[in-house]
Design a protein around this motif. Structure first.
Motif, PDB file in Angstrom:
ATOM      1  N   GLN A  54       0.831  -1.209   0.000  1.00  0.00           N
ATOM      2  CA  GLN A  54       0.000   0.000   0.000  1.00  0.00           C
ATOM      3  C   GLN A  54       0.864   1.257   0.000  1.00  0.00           C
ATOM      4  O   GLN A  54       0.545   2.243  -0.674  1.00  0.00           O
ATOM      5  CB  GLN A  54      -0.928  -0.004   1.212  1.00  0.00           C
ATOM      6  CG  GLN A  54      -1.903   1.172   1.236  1.00  0.00           C
ATOM      7  CD  GLN A  54      -2.795   1.154   2.468  1.00  0.00           C
ATOM      8  OE1 GLN A  54      -2.706   0.240   3.302  1.00  0.00           O
ATOM      9  NE2 GLN A  54      -3.655   2.155   2.605  1.00  0.00           N
ATOM     10  N   LEU A  55       1.971   1.207   0.745  1.00  0.00           N
ATOM     11  CA  LEU A  55       2.878   2.358   0.784  1.00  0.00           C
ATOM     12  C   LEU A  55       3.466   2.616  -0.599  1.00  0.00           C
ATOM     13  O   LEU A  55       3.490   3.771  -1.067  1.00  0.00           O
ATOM     14  CB  LEU A  55       3.989   2.112   1.802  1.00  0.00           C
ATOM     15  CG  LEU A  55       5.106   3.167   1.855  1.00  0.00           C
ATOM     16  CD1 LEU A  55       4.548   4.538   2.203  1.00  0.00           C
ATOM     17  CD2 LEU A  55       6.169   2.756   2.880  1.00  0.00           C
ATOM     18  N   ASP A  56       3.942   1.556  -1.274  1.00  0.00           N
ATOM     19  CA  ASP A  56       4.513   1.728  -2.604  1.00  0.00           C
ATOM     20  C   ASP A  56       3.486   2.295  -3.582  1.00  0.00           C
ATOM     21  O   ASP A  56       3.800   3.147  -4.417  1.00  0.00           O
ATOM     22  CB  ASP A  56       5.039   0.393  -3.133  1.00  0.00           C
ATOM     23  CG  ASP A  56       6.269  -0.079  -2.375  1.00  0.00           C
ATOM     24  OD1 ASP A  56       6.909   0.776  -1.718  1.00  0.00           O
ATOM     25  OD2 ASP A  56       6.589  -1.273  -2.432  1.00  0.00           O
ATOM     26  N   ARG A  57       2.264   1.832  -3.432  1.00  0.00           N
ATOM     27  CA  ARG A  57       1.204   2.319  -4.326  1.00  0.00           C
ATOM     28  C   ARG A  57       0.969   3.814  -4.121  1.00  0.00           C
ATOM     29  O   ARG A  57       0.886   4.582  -5.088  1.00  0.00           O
ATOM     30  CB  ARG A  57      -0.086   1.551  -4.071  1.00  0.00           C
ATOM     31  CG  ARG A  57      -1.280   2.049  -4.878  1.00  0.00           C
ATOM     32  CD  ARG A  57      -2.537   1.245  -4.539  1.00  0.00           C
ATOM     33  NE  ARG A  57      -3.668   1.747  -5.276  1.00  0.00           N
ATOM     34  CZ  ARG A  57      -4.425   2.779  -4.896  1.00  0.00           C
ATOM     35  NH1 ARG A  57      -4.122   3.427  -3.774  1.00  0.00           N
ATOM     36  NH2 ARG A  57      -5.451   3.168  -5.631  1.00  0.00           N
ATOM     37  N   ASP A  58       0.900   4.236  -2.850  1.00  0.00           N
ATOM     38  CA  ASP A  58       0.641   5.651  -2.589  1.00  0.00           C
ATOM     39  C   ASP A  58       1.832   6.528  -2.973  1.00  0.00           C
ATOM     40  O   ASP A  58       1.650   7.681  -3.375  1.00  0.00           O
ATOM     41  CB  ASP A  58       0.298   5.855  -1.110  1.00  0.00           C
ATOM     42  CG  ASP A  58      -1.147   5.474  -0.805  1.00  0.00           C
ATOM     43  OD1 ASP A  58      -1.979   5.574  -1.720  1.00  0.00           O
ATOM     44  OD2 ASP A  58      -1.442   5.094   0.334  1.00  0.00           O
ATOM     45  N   VAL A  59       3.047   5.992  -2.847  1.00  0.00           N
ATOM     46  CA  VAL A  59       4.206   6.748  -3.311  1.00  0.00           C
ATOM     47  C   VAL A  59       4.096   6.995  -4.809  1.00  0.00           C
ATOM     48  O   VAL A  59       4.352   8.102  -5.304  1.00  0.00           O
ATOM     49  CB  VAL A  59       5.520   6.001  -2.966  1.00  0.00           C
ATOM     50  CG1 VAL A  59       6.701   6.608  -3.713  1.00  0.00           C
ATOM     51  CG2 VAL A  59       5.777   6.040  -1.472  1.00  0.00           C
ATOM     52  N   GLY A  60       3.715   5.969  -5.557  1.00  0.00           N
ATOM     53  CA  GLY A  60       3.561   6.143  -6.994  1.00  0.00           C
ATOM     54  C   GLY A  60       2.480   7.142  -7.349  1.00  0.00           C
ATOM     55  O   GLY A  60       2.644   7.978  -8.252  1.00  0.00           O
ATOM     56  N   LEU A  61       1.355   7.079  -6.660  1.00  0.00           N
ATOM     57  CA  LEU A  61       0.275   8.026  -6.928  1.00  0.00           C
ATOM     58  C   LEU A  61       0.691   9.456  -6.589  1.00  0.00           C
ATOM     59  O   LEU A  61       0.340  10.395  -7.313  1.00  0.00           O
ATOM     60  CB  LEU A  61      -0.965   7.628  -6.126  1.00  0.00           C
ATOM     61  CG  LEU A  61      -1.651   6.319  -6.551  1.00  0.00           C
ATOM     62  CD1 LEU A  61      -2.800   6.002  -5.609  1.00  0.00           C
ATOM     63  CD2 LEU A  61      -2.153   6.414  -7.988  1.00  0.00           C
TER      64      LEU A  61
END
Length: 777
Positions: free
Chosen positions: A104-111
Motif C-alpha cells: 500500500q505504501l509503494d502504491r501511494d508513493v507512486g500516486l
C-alpha cells in the motif's frame, strides 16, 4: 484533499496501470542531477518569476526554472521516502497515516509522484502557480525559497503525509477542518477588546521626527499604560525612563520580569510578544508598527494591535504602513487618527566615503556593522588608529552595559568620540549621533548575504543628527540644528547607500498572522490521537483562509520544533508553548538542550540547571584560547551556552514548578556575558585583513546579483522587506548557507476601508517639544 492540491490532485482512472509504471522504476535510484542545476540561481529565479510586478520573464526562462525545480523535487522526494523508513521499520507511524502494508505504501508513493507531475505540468505548461490554482507547487516553491533544500524536503514530507490522510477524513470532517481553519477575521479572537471603543493614533514619519516622543508623552500623562517595542533594549530604556520619573513600571521580556511590589497599579514596558492583552489600561504605545509585515515576528504586532485593551492605542512607525492600519481600523469600526511628522533636522548623504581610513572619522560618528565580531574589531581598529575611545552598542548587550556605553558616547566632555554599533540603533535608541558610517552595504541575515533594503538604509542612516543635543538643552541654545550626515567606510558601498535615499518604499500590503494556541488545540482535537502535531500544523496552514490584508507568518521554525519534541509525551498545550521557544535551530547544542527541556516537562523531572548535561557549563572553567583557530570554536560554545540559559529563563516563567533554578540561571548568564565580553575585547584588528574581508563579502553579493541579471534579465522593482535587527552572527567569515528568505501569497476574503480616518499634520513647533533622554524616532 482538493483543498490542499487543487487541480493538481486528480486520481488517475487506471491507478493499477500507474502503479505498475511506478514499480518499474528502481526504488534505490540515486538523486537526479542536472548539469545546469545551480541551486542558488534556481532559487533566485523561482522567487523572481513569482514576485515580478513590473517585468515579465520570457516564457522559456520561466519554463526552464520550473523544469530544473522539478528535477530537484524528484530527487528530494526519493530522499524523503528513504528517511521515513520502510513500512516494516516504522509501522506505528505509517499506521497512524492509514498505511497497512509495504504494498500500500509503494502504491501511494507512486500516486503521489503522479500528483507532483500534475502540479508541475500546471505550472510549466499553463502558468498556474498561485495558492488557489496550484497549492502544492506554491508550497514547494515557497519552502525552497525560504529554507533551501532542507525546507523543500520538510514540505514534501508534510505534503505526502497529507496525501496519505486523504481517505481518512470523511466529507463532514473535512468541512469541519475548513471551518476551524477560517482565519479571515482575527480581530474576533479578542472579544473583550472588541467591547472597548478604542481610538487609534498612528504616528508616522521618518526617523528623528519626534513621533515616538509624542506617543510616550501621551503614555506618561495617563494613569495606566503599556509600552511594547521590538527590542528588549527599548523596553529596558522605557522602563528606566519611567523609573527615573518615579512612575511604577513593570519590565516584561522573554527572559526577564520585574514587577513592582509596593503598589497595586503600574505601567508596563515590554517586548511586543509579551504585551499583556488581558490588562485594561488607558494608553498603549506600540513601537515600530511597520514590523507588522515581518514573516517571522509580524504576528506579534498584529496580536498586540488587535488585542490590547486600551482606550487609546498609539502606533509609531513608517508612513508606508498607513493604508494597512486605516483598513484594519475600518474593519473593526475604530477611529484612526493619523499624525504626520516631518524630520526635525535635515539629512544629507555625503559625496565621499572615509576611503577605508579610520583617521577620517570625526567626533560623534557612529560606524554601523552587522555582526558582533565586526563591531568589536571596528572598536579595536578605531581606538588603535585614532588614539581616542570608542563606545559600543548592539542588540544582545546587557541593558545596563548598553546604557553606560550610550552615556559615555553622549557625554561631550570625555574622550569617547566614536561609536561602533549594530543596526539596533535604527530602532530609536537615544544616541547623540552626528554622522552614520556604514561599514558595508550588505548583511548576513541568518541564511545568506544580501544587500540592505531601502527601509533599512533609511532607518539606520536616519539616526544621524539629533534635533536638540544634551548641550543645547542645558545651555538653552535655540540655534538651527545641523544636518545629519550619512556615508560609508568604503567607496564601493557609498553608491548603494546614496541610491537607497532616492527611493521610496512601497506601502505595506499585509499584516502577519499565526494561529493562536486556542485554534491549534481545537484543530488538533479532530485528528486521531497519535497524529504528529507537525502534520496538524501543516494541515492547518494549508486549509487556512486569510483576508487580503493578512498573510501567514513562516511556519518552518514551528514545524521543526514540533518534529524535535515529537518523541516526548507532552500535552497539546505544552507543545504549543514549545513552538515559540527562542532557539537557533542551526545550532546542535541548542537543539539538544531544547529536547532535554521538553523531556523534563514531559516526565516532570528535575528542572535544576545543573541536572541538564546538554548545557555546556564546563566552558566557563576553560581559559580563553590564544590560537585563532580555537578562538572561533570557543566563542561559538559561549554563544550556545548564553542562548541555552536564555531559553531556560524563558521556560522558567512558564513552568515555574519545573525550572526552579532561575536565580542560578541569571548568575550564569552574567558570567557568560562577562566571558563573551572578555573574548571580544581581545580580538585583534589587522586593517588589511578587514579590508579583504569586506571585499570578499562584497564580491559574494555582487556575484549573486550578476547571476540574477544573467539568468533573469533586467533588474525588477526591489522587493522591500520589513526592517528587523536580524541574527547577529559571531563569525561572518565562516562558511555560510546558500539560501534563505522568501515571500508569500494571499487568500480570499476581506472588507472595505476608509471609514473613520482623520489626518492631523503635526506642526514644527509641536514636534519640537524634545528633551534630554527622549526616545525620538
Amino acid at each position: 484533499m482538493k483543498s490542499l492540491l487543487g487541480t493538481a490532485w486528480k486520481p488517475p482512472q487506471r491507478a493499477v496501470q500507474a502503479f505498475c509504471r511506478w514499480r518499474s522504476v528502481p526504488t534505490t535510484r540515486p538523486p537526479t542531477k542536472h548539469k545546469y542545476l545551480d541551486p542558488r540561481a534556481l532559487r533566485t529565479g523561482l522567487q523572481q518569476n513569482e514576485s515580478s510586478t513590473t517585468v515579465r520573464r520570457p516564457a522559456f526562462v520561466v519554463k526552464r526554472h520550473y523544469q530544473l525545480f522539478n528535477n530537484l523535487v524528484e530527487s528530494r522526494f526519493q530522499n524523503v521516502i528513504e528517511s521515513m523508513g520502510a513500512w516494516a521499520q516504522n509501522q506505528e507511524e505509517w499506521r497512524s497515516f492509514g498505511i497497512g502494508s509495504q504494498t500500500q505504501l509503494d502504491r501511494d508513493v507512486g500516486l503521489f509522484r503522479m500528483v507532483l507531475a500534475r502540479a508541475f505540468d500546471l505550472a510549466t505548461e499553463q502558468g498556474m502557480t498561485g495558492r488557489q490554482a496550484n497549492p502544492l507547487f506554491w508550497n514547494l516553491r515557497n519552502a525552497f525559497i525560504r529554507s533551501d533544500a532542507a525546507g523543500l524536503a520538510r514540505e514534501l514530507k508534510y505534503a505526502f503525509q497529507t496525501f496519505l490522510m486523504r481517505s481518512r477524513f470523511p466529507k463532514a470532517v473535512n468541512e469541519l477542518h475548513m471551518a476551524l481553519a477560517d482565519l479571515r477575521f482575527p480581530y474576533e479572537w479578542f472579544p473583550a477588546t472588541r467591547m472597548i471603543q478604542r481610538t487609534i493614533h498612528l504616528h508616522v514619519g521618518p526617523t528623528n521626527s519626534g513621533k515616538t516622543y509624542n506617543a510616550l508623552k501621551a503614555l506618561e500623562n495617563s494613569r495606566t499604560g503599556i509600552y511594547a517595542g521590538p527590542l528588549r533594549l527599548l523596553a529596558h530604556e522605557t522602563w528606566s525612563r519611567f523609573g527615573a520619573k518615579n512612575k511604577p513600571c513593570a519590565l516584561l521580556t522573554g527572559e526577564e520580569m520585574r514587577i513592582p511590589t509596593d503598589t497595586d497599579t503600574w505601567f508596563h514596558s515590554c517586548t511586543v510578544e509579551m504585551t499583556p492583552l488581558n490588562t485594561k489600561v488607558d494608553v498603549a504605545v506600540i513601537d515600530e508598527i511597520q514590523m507588522i509585515a515581518s514573516d517571522d515576528r509580524g504576528w506579534a504586532w498584529t496580536q498586540a494591535f488587535l488585542g490590547v485593551q486600551a482606550k487609546e492605542v498609539h502606533l509609531c512607525g513608517e508612513e508606508r504602513v498607513v493604508p494597512l492600519i486605516q483598513d484594519l481600523c475600518a474593519r473593526i469600526g475604530e477611529k484612526c487618527v493619523v499624525h504626520e511628522y516631518k524630520r526635525l533636522n535635515p539629512l544629507e548623504t555625503m559625496s565621499n566615503s572615509l576611503e577605508g581610513k579610520f583617521s577620517n572619522l570625526q567626533k560623534g560618528d557612529a560606524v554601523v556593522a552587522f555582526s558582533r565580531v565586526a563591531i568589536h574589531q571596528l572598536k579595536k581598529g578605531i581606538e588603535k588608529e585614532t588614539g581616542r575611545r570608542c563606545a559600543i552598542v548592539y542588540g544582545s548587550l546587557p541593558p545596563e552595559t548598553r546604557a553606560s556605553q550610550a552615556a559615555l558616547f553622549n557625554d561631550p566632555n570625555n574622550d569617547y568620540d566614536f561609536l561602533a554599533a549594530s543596526d539596533a540603533i535604527g530602532m530609536g535608541l537615544n544616541l547623540e549621533v552626528k554622522r552614520v558610517v556604514f561599514e558595508s552595504s550588505f548583511k548576513y541575515d541568518g541564511v545568506g548575504f544580501r544587500p540592505l533594503t531601502v527601509p533599512e538604509v533609511k532607518q539606520i542612516g536616519g539616526r544621524a543628527g539629533r534635533y536638540r543635543t544634551a548641550v543645547q538643552e542645558m545651555t538653552g541654545d535655540v540655534s538651527k540644528p545641523s544636518p545629519g550626515l550619512v556615508t560609508a567606510l568604503d567607496d564601493e558601498d557609498l553608491d548603494m547607500i546614496k541610491k537607497a535615499f532616492t527611493k521610496e518604499a512601497p506601502p505595506i500590503p499585509t499584516a502577519g498572522l499565526f494561529p493562536p494556541p486556542s485554534v491549534i488545540e481545537r484543530f488538533h482535537s479532530y485528528f486521531p490521537p497519535r497524529t504528529p502535531i507537525s502534520f496538524v500544523l501543516a494541515r492547518l496552514r494549508e486549509l487556512s483562509r486569510l483576508s487580503p490584508r493578512f498573510h501567514m507568518c513562516d511556519f518552518s521554525a514551528a514545524l521543526q520544533i514540533a518534529e524535535l519534541i515529537k518523541p516526548y509525551d507532552l500535552s497539546v498545550s505544552d507543545r504549543c508553548i514549545f513552538l515559540n521557544v527562542p532557539v537557533n535551530l542551526r545550532d546542535v547544542r541548542q537543539v539538544n538542550a531544547l529536547q532535554s527541556f521538553a523531556k523534563c516537562v514531559a516526565e516532570l523531572g528535575s528542572g535544576h540547571l545543573l541536572d541538564f548535561p546538554t548545557i555546556d557549563l564546563e566552558v566557563l572553567d576553560e581559559v580563553r584560547p590564544t590560537l585563532p583557530s580555537e578562538q572561533a570554536a570557543h566563542l561559538h560554545r559561549l554563544e550556545s551556552l548564553h542562548h541555552n540559559i536564555t531559553t531556560y529563563l524563558w521556560l522558567s516563567y512558564r513552568y515555574q514548578g519545573v525550572f526552579q533554578s532561575q536565580h542560578l540561571a541569571f548568575k550564569v548568564k552574567t558570567m557568560v556575558e562577562a566571558k563573551i565580553a572578555d573574548h571580544l575585547d581581545n580580538l585583534s584588528f589587522v586593517p588589511d585583513i578587514q579590508r579583504s574581508r569586506r571585499q570578499r563579502m562584497r564580491a559574494i553579493a555582487a556575484q549573486n546579483q550578476r547571476k540574477e541579471r544573467d539568468l533573469l534579465g533586467p533588474d525588477e522593482e526591489e522587493m522591500i522587506g520589513p526592517h528587523d535587527e536580524g541574527v547577529e552572527e559571531w563569525d561572518q567569515d565562516a562558511q555560510e548557507p546558500l539560501f534563505g528568505g522568501g515571500g508569500g501569497e494571499l487568500n480570499d476574503g476581506g472588507a472595505g476601508a476608509g471609514a473613520g480616518v482623520v489626518t492631523v499634520p503635526v506642526s514644527e513647533g509641536e514636534s519640537q517639544k524634545g528633551s534630554v533622554g527622549s526616545s525620538q524616532a
